[in-house]
Write a protein that holds these residues in place. Structure first.
Motif, PDB file in Angstrom:
ATOM      1  N   LEU A 157      -2.113   0.553  -5.096  1.00  0.00           N
ATOM      2  CA  LEU A 157      -2.192  -0.337  -3.935  1.00  0.00           C
ATOM      3  C   LEU A 157      -0.961  -0.192  -3.048  1.00  0.00           C
ATOM      4  N   GLU A 158       0.194  -0.031  -3.648  1.00  0.00           N
ATOM      5  CA  GLU A 158       1.417   0.176  -2.857  1.00  0.00           C
ATOM      6  C   GLU A 158       1.342   1.493  -2.095  1.00  0.00           C
ATOM      7  N   SER A 159       0.777   2.514  -2.723  1.00  0.00           N
ATOM      8  CA  SER A 159       0.642   3.806  -2.050  1.00  0.00           C
ATOM      9  C   SER A 159      -0.280   3.715  -0.846  1.00  0.00           C
ATOM     10  N   ILE A 160      -1.350   2.936  -0.994  1.00  0.00           N
ATOM     11  CA  ILE A 160      -2.269   2.745   0.134  1.00  0.00           C
ATOM     12  C   ILE A 160      -1.568   1.993   1.261  1.00  0.00           C
ATOM     13  N   LYS A 161      -0.821   0.952   0.908  1.00  0.00           N
ATOM     14  CA  LYS A 161      -0.136   0.154   1.930  1.00  0.00           C
ATOM     15  C   LYS A 161       0.959   0.958   2.634  1.00  0.00           C
ATOM     16  N   GLU A 162       1.570   1.878   1.936  1.00  0.00           N
ATOM     17  CA  GLU A 162       2.571   2.738   2.582  1.00  0.00           C
ATOM     18  C   GLU A 162       1.932   3.624   3.644  1.00  0.00           C
ATOM     19  N   LYS A 163       0.723   4.084   3.366  1.00  0.00           N
ATOM     20  CA  LYS A 163       0.008   4.946   4.309  1.00  0.00           C
ATOM     21  C   LYS A 163      -0.611   4.154   5.452  1.00  0.00           C
ATOM     22  N   VAL A 164      -1.115   2.933   5.128  1.00  0.00           N
ATOM     23  CA  VAL A 164      -1.783   2.087   6.129  1.00  0.00           C
ATOM     24  C   VAL A 164      -1.200   0.675   6.008  1.00  0.00           C
ATOM     25  N   PRO A 165      -0.081   0.399   6.672  1.00  0.00           N
ATOM     26  CA  PRO A 165       0.638  -0.870   6.491  1.00  0.00           C
ATOM     27  C   PRO A 165      -0.189  -2.124   6.780  1.00  0.00           C
ATOM     28  N   ASP A 166      -1.140  -2.041   7.717  1.00  0.00           N
ATOM     29  CA  ASP A 166      -1.909  -3.236   8.077  1.00  0.00           C
ATOM     30  C   ASP A 166      -3.250  -3.309   7.352  1.00  0.00           C
ATOM     31  N   VAL A 167      -3.381  -2.591   6.266  1.00  0.00           N
ATOM     32  CA  VAL A 167      -4.643  -2.556   5.528  1.00  0.00           C
ATOM     33  C   VAL A 167      -4.903  -3.881   4.803  1.00  0.00           C
ATOM     34  N   GLN A 168      -6.178  -4.235   4.676  1.00  0.00           N
ATOM     35  CA  GLN A 168      -6.599  -5.354   3.838  1.00  0.00           C
ATOM     36  C   GLN A 168      -7.205  -4.775   2.566  1.00  0.00           C
ATOM     37  N   LEU A 169      -6.772  -5.283   1.417  1.00  0.00           N
ATOM     38  CA  LEU A 169      -7.204  -4.733   0.141  1.00  0.00           C
ATOM     39  C   LEU A 169      -8.054  -5.740  -0.620  1.00  0.00           C
ATOM     40  N   PHE A 170      -9.194  -5.277  -1.108  1.00  0.00           N
ATOM     41  CA  PHE A 170     -10.151  -6.103  -1.838  1.00  0.00           C
ATOM     42  C   PHE A 170     -10.462  -5.409  -3.160  1.00  0.00           C
ATOM     43  N   LEU A 171     -10.277  -6.113  -4.262  1.00  0.00           N
ATOM     44  CA  LEU A 171     -10.534  -5.540  -5.575  1.00  0.00           C
ATOM     45  C   LEU A 171     -11.821  -6.135  -6.133  1.00  0.00           C
ATOM     46  N   GLN A 172     -12.807  -5.279  -6.334  1.00  0.00           N
ATOM     47  CA  GLN A 172     -14.078  -5.723  -6.883  1.00  0.00           C
ATOM     48  C   GLN A 172     -14.037  -5.670  -8.416  1.00  0.00           C
ATOM     49  N   SER A 173     -14.748  -6.592  -9.023  1.00  0.00           N
ATOM     50  CA  SER A 173     -14.780  -6.661 -10.476  1.00  0.00           C
ATOM     51  C   SER A 173     -15.453  -5.443 -11.081  1.00  0.00           C
ATOM     52  N   VAL A 174     -15.100  -5.134 -12.316  1.00  0.00           N
ATOM     53  CA  VAL A 174     -15.865  -4.172 -13.096  1.00  0.00           C
ATOM     54  C   VAL A 174     -17.188  -4.848 -13.448  1.00  0.00           C
ATOM     55  N   THR A 175     -18.281  -4.135 -13.309  1.00  0.00           N
ATOM     56  CA  THR A 175     -19.603  -4.722 -13.537  1.00  0.00           C
ATOM     57  C   THR A 175     -20.046  -4.500 -14.988  1.00  0.00           C
ATOM     58  N   PRO A 176     -20.973  -5.332 -15.480  1.00  0.00           N
ATOM     59  CA  PRO A 176     -21.357  -5.278 -16.895  1.00  0.00           C
ATOM     60  C   PRO A 176     -22.231  -4.091 -17.250  1.00  0.00           C
ATOM     61  N   MET A 177     -22.443  -3.925 -18.542  1.00  0.00           N
ATOM     62  CA  MET A 177     -23.301  -2.875 -19.063  1.00  0.00           C
ATOM     63  C   MET A 177     -24.462  -3.494 -19.839  1.00  0.00           C
ATOM     64  N   GLU A 203      -4.852 -13.116  -7.348  1.00  0.00           N
ATOM     65  CA  GLU A 203      -4.325 -14.415  -6.927  1.00  0.00           C
ATOM     66  C   GLU A 203      -2.799 -14.412  -6.885  1.00  0.00           C
ATOM     67  N   ASP A 204      -2.181 -13.727  -7.838  1.00  0.00           N
ATOM     68  CA  ASP A 204      -0.721 -13.694  -7.911  1.00  0.00           C
ATOM     69  C   ASP A 204      -0.095 -12.782  -6.850  1.00  0.00           C
ATOM     70  N   ASN A 205      -0.870 -11.815  -6.368  1.00  0.00           N
ATOM     71  CA  ASN A 205      -0.301 -10.814  -5.471  1.00  0.00           C
ATOM     72  C   ASN A 205      -0.896 -10.813  -4.065  1.00  0.00           C
ATOM     73  N   GLY A 206      -1.751 -11.785  -3.776  1.00  0.00           N
ATOM     74  CA  GLY A 206      -2.259 -11.935  -2.420  1.00  0.00           C
ATOM     75  C   GLY A 206      -3.382 -11.000  -2.040  1.00  0.00           C
ATOM     76  N   TYR A 207      -4.112 -10.480  -3.037  1.00  0.00           N
ATOM     77  CA  TYR A 207      -5.274  -9.638  -2.760  1.00  0.00           C
ATOM     78  C   TYR A 207      -6.559 -10.446  -2.935  1.00  0.00           C
ATOM     79  N   SER A 208      -7.633  -9.973  -2.352  1.00  0.00           N
ATOM     80  CA  SER A 208      -8.924 -10.646  -2.488  1.00  0.00           C
ATOM     81  C   SER A 208      -9.677 -10.077  -3.685  1.00  0.00           C
ATOM     82  N   PHE A 209     -10.196 -10.966  -4.524  1.00  0.00           N
ATOM     83  CA  PHE A 209     -11.005 -10.570  -5.678  1.00  0.00           C
ATOM     84  C   PHE A 209     -12.467 -10.802  -5.333  1.00  0.00           C
ATOM     85  N   ILE A 210     -13.271  -9.759  -5.439  1.00  0.00           N
ATOM     86  CA  ILE A 210     -14.695  -9.826  -5.110  1.00  0.00           C
ATOM     87  C   ILE A 210     -15.484  -9.713  -6.413  1.00  0.00           C
TER      88      ILE A 210
END
Length: 255
Positions: A157-177, A203-210
């Motif tokens: 995530l830090e690498s992405i933000k270094e490349k695109v400083p104004d990016v919004q990051l959303f982390l989607q859950s791992v889905t079940p099997m 929640e601790d790092n200011g990202y959106s959990f989907i």
């Protein structure tokens, strides 16, 4: 020896994922969910949905599970229907948070972008996306401890933000099997435990959990059988009906 066993498992997952992905490719995109999937679709509607154009500047990053979403979206678009606006996709079978950090090589599983293997952060920068929806982790759970995976998440995530400083990051859950596909080191209890940690991390790092998994599992926490496109292989990949539910969830829970 342990390294060789891990590599063998990763190779097995990659081969099985390719088989499942090929099988999924035979399926036509379904514009709406079946009656059996309707309750899950209804459960997703919790807020005023955004227009598909909300995702015009988004890119979806993931493994073979997201590759199915890519095919689903492309099929609908080719038929003149809207699906996630003009969202782009960066995917590769067996991709995970950990191996995304490896150096690019013939053996690496980095996604192909413009004809060449590319690191995620570079592909995100090149495609011009301002919103990044990541769904990785399935290929990490059976091979790495959570502490190592979350360290890799932070680095990626830090690498992405270094490349695109104004990016919004959303982390989607791992889905079940599927219930029948569970293993000692990879099962739905393990997946749900990881997702709870991922939610807390966001929640601790200011990202959106989907929480896509919330509309993919049944009352026992297993992948709904009608949503599984590879029941005889890995039991983790999706049908078009599942992708329809996924898209519906994103429209109602974009952030």
């Amino acid at each position: 020896m342990k390294k060789n066993k891990s590599a063998a498992l990763l190779l097995a997952l990659s081969v099985a994922a390719c088989m499942a992905f090929s099988a999924c490719a035979q399926e036509k995109a379904a514009p709406s969910a079946s009656k059996e999937t309707e309750p899950a679709v209804q459960a997703a509607v919790l807020q005023t949905p955004v227009a598909p154009s909300y995702f015009d500047d988004a890119v979806f990053v993931g493994d073979s599970i997201t590759s199915k979403l890519q095919m689903y979206a492309q099929d609908l678009r080719q038929n003149g229907e809207e699906c996630l606006g003009q969202a782009q996709f960066i995917t590769s079978g067996s991709l995970g948070y950990n191996n995304a950090l490896w150096e690019i090589s013939e053996e690496s599983v980095h996604p192909f972008y413009k004809g060449a293997k590319t690191k995620i952060e570079d592909a995100v920068q090149d495609c011009g996306a301002k919103k990044v929806y990541l769904m990785l982790g399935m290929n990490d759970l059976g091979l790495f401890k959570d502490e190592q995976t979350f360290a890799s998440i932070a680095t990626l995530l830090e690498s992405i933000k270094e490349k695109v400083p104004d990016v919004q990051l959303f982390l989607q859950s791992v889905t079940p099997m599927l219930k029948e596909s569970q293993q000692a080191g990879l099962n739905n209890a393990r997946i749900e435990e990881f997702d709870q940690k991922l939610k807390a991390y966001c929640e601790d790092n200011g990202y959106s959990f989907i929480d896509v998994a919330s509309v993919m599992r049944d009352a026992q926490g297993n992948l709904i059988p009608e949503y599984c496109g590879d029941p005889d292989v890995l039991g983790i990949h999706f049908t078009s009906a599942a992708c329809n539910v996924w898209v519906d969830y994103l429209l109602n829970h974009p952030r």
